[in-house]
Scaffold this active site. Structure first.
Site, PDB file in Angstrom:
ATOM      1  N   ASP A  38       0.817  -1.203   0.000  1.00  0.00           N
ATOM      2  CA  ASP A  38       0.000   0.000   0.000  1.00  0.00           C
ATOM      3  C   ASP A  38       0.858   1.262   0.000  1.00  0.00           C
ATOM      4  O   ASP A  38       1.903   1.303   0.652  1.00  0.00           O
ATOM      5  CB  ASP A  38      -0.890  -0.015   1.262  1.00  0.00           C
ATOM      6  N   GLY A  39       0.407   2.287  -0.725  1.00  0.00           N
ATOM      7  CA  GLY A  39       1.061   3.587  -0.678  1.00  0.00           C
ATOM      8  C   GLY A  39       1.682   4.060  -1.975  1.00  0.00           C
ATOM      9  O   GLY A  39       2.335   5.111  -2.002  1.00  0.00           O
ATOM     10  N   HIS A  55       3.124   3.401  -9.160  1.00  0.00           N
ATOM     11  CA  HIS A  55       2.881   1.974  -9.376  1.00  0.00           C
ATOM     12  C   HIS A  55       4.132   1.271  -9.897  1.00  0.00           C
ATOM     13  O   HIS A  55       4.418   0.128  -9.513  1.00  0.00           O
ATOM     14  CB  HIS A  55       1.725   1.779 -10.359  1.00  0.00           C
ATOM     15  N   THR A  84     -10.606  -6.151  -5.605  1.00  0.00           N
ATOM     16  CA  THR A  84     -11.824  -5.918  -6.382  1.00  0.00           C
ATOM     17  C   THR A  84     -12.281  -4.477  -6.214  1.00  0.00           C
ATOM     18  O   THR A  84     -12.848  -3.889  -7.145  1.00  0.00           O
ATOM     19  CB  THR A  84     -12.937  -6.888  -5.925  1.00  0.00           C
ATOM     20  N   ASN A  86     -10.315  -1.933  -6.003  1.00  0.00           N
ATOM     21  CA  ASN A  86      -9.454  -1.115  -6.860  1.00  0.00           C
ATOM     22  C   ASN A  86      -9.977  -1.036  -8.287  1.00  0.00           C
ATOM     23  O   ASN A  86      -9.592  -0.141  -9.051  1.00  0.00           O
ATOM     24  CB  ASN A  86      -8.033  -1.678  -6.902  1.00  0.00           C
ATOM     25  N   SER A 253      -8.467  -4.795   4.764  1.00  0.00           N
ATOM     26  CA  SER A 253      -9.091  -4.483   3.467  1.00  0.00           C
ATOM     27  C   SER A 253      -9.459  -5.747   2.694  1.00  0.00           C
ATOM     28  O   SER A 253      -9.301  -5.827   1.476  1.00  0.00           O
ATOM     29  CB  SER A 253      -8.155  -3.600   2.630  1.00  0.00           C
ATOM     30  N   GLU A 264      -0.048 -13.090  12.680  1.00  0.00           N
ATOM     31  CA  GLU A 264       0.457 -11.915  13.377  1.00  0.00           C
ATOM     32  C   GLU A 264       0.458 -10.755  12.375  1.00  0.00           C
ATOM     33  O   GLU A 264       0.684 -10.959  11.177  1.00  0.00           O
ATOM     34  CB  GLU A 264       1.881 -12.166  13.890  1.00  0.00           C
TER      35      GLU A 264
END
Length: 296
Positions: A38-39, A55, A84, A86, A253, A264
């Site tokens: 992510d990010g 990306h 999905t 996205n 998510s 964990e």
């Protein structure tokens, strides 16, 4: 072009990283790691560059990350690359993103960290994707329906894209040679939704029961967590020991909702393109220091 320069801070991080790596207990390295990458978009925005650059930077980090896992003998990794949800992004961004994903899959499939290949296995719903990417996924996974034999359940990984043998070398030449055995089995979650995976697993379970002439009552009486697990996209694989999410967000998510029951979790503030090997080692150190109870 001038060669890159390295300052004292780079040297300090290198020394620190090596010290952390040496201190990792080898018997507490996770056998399956899930990563929510992510990010990328925020990284591009902060850098003042197009979203596609974020990306692409994230894709480069994926290839680098798998090399780290190979070095540490981590056998299974699942990467959350495209959910999905996205798929609701703009058509222009999705086109760029799916092209980058396709290129990344090829790069992973062709890579040989430490002289051994990487096994790439897409999981998700290919029917949601552009046909060019869906075809690429099918070529990576092979074809054919999931096996329904119990003796195959531990060896075969099944998804909507097909079935493959888990951690199995390609059937070319010296397939039994050690150097041809994959060093890392990489599940790439593309067009993936955790709830949909569970729905698909139940559907396949019911279809299999129907093919065997079993009644709904019989299926209900025998239904168990294990019987559903045998139809998940990651069937035949261990559940993830550790799930890492970058960018500071602290939620799943929909990622591996069934499989992560006793995983964990480690949340890192770094955006995915900025995720460093030292950040990864810190996550592994944190995991090694935890006492896993599995509900007991």
């Amino acid at each position: 072009m001038k060669p890159p320069t390295f300052g004292l801070s780079d040297l300090a991080y290198t020394v620190y990283e090596r010290r952390l790596s040496r201190a990792l207990p080898k018997n507490q390295i996770p056998q399956h790691i899930g990563v929510v990458v992510d990010g990328n978009r925020r990284w591009a925005k902060l850098a003042g560059t197009p979203t596609a650059d974020g990306h692409l930077a994230g894709a480069n980090k994926i290839v680098e990350f798998i090399e780290w896992c190979a070095e540490l003998s981590i056998p299974t990794v699942t990467l959350y690359m495209l959910s999905t949800d996205n798929m609701n992004r703009s058509a222009a961004e999705l086109e760029q993103l799916t092209e980058i994903i396709a290129d990344t899959l090829d790069r992973l499939a062709e890579s040989r960290p430490g002289g051994r290949p990487v096994r790439v296995h897409p999981v998700g719903q290919p029917e949601l994707l552009p046909e060019s990417l869906a075809a690429r996924l099918r070529s990576l996974s092979g074809s054919g329906a999931p096996s329904t034999h119990d003796d195959d359940a531990g060896e075969t990984v099944s998804t909507a894209t097909g079935s493959i043998r888990r951690i199995a070398a390609k059937a070319v030449g010296r397939s039994s040679a050690a150097e041809d055995q994959p060093c890392v089995h990489v599940n790439v979650a593309v067009g993936y939704g955790g709830r949909q995976e569970i729905v698909d697993a139940v559907k396949d379970l019911l279809r299999d029961a129907e093919s065997q002439g079993r009644t709904l009552s019989e299926v209900a009486d025998e239904l168990s967590p294990g019987s559903i697990s045998r139809w998940l996209y990651t069937r035949g694989q261990p559940d993830p020991d550790l799930i890492i999410r970058t960018s500071g967000e602290q939620r799943l998510s929909g990622f591996l909702m069934w499989q992560s029951a006793y995983s964990e979790f480690y949340f890192c503030e770094a955006l995915w393109p900025d995720f460093r090997r030292v950040d990864f080692i810190r996550a592994l150190r944190d995991y090694a220091q935890r006492q896993r109870r599995f509900g007991s």
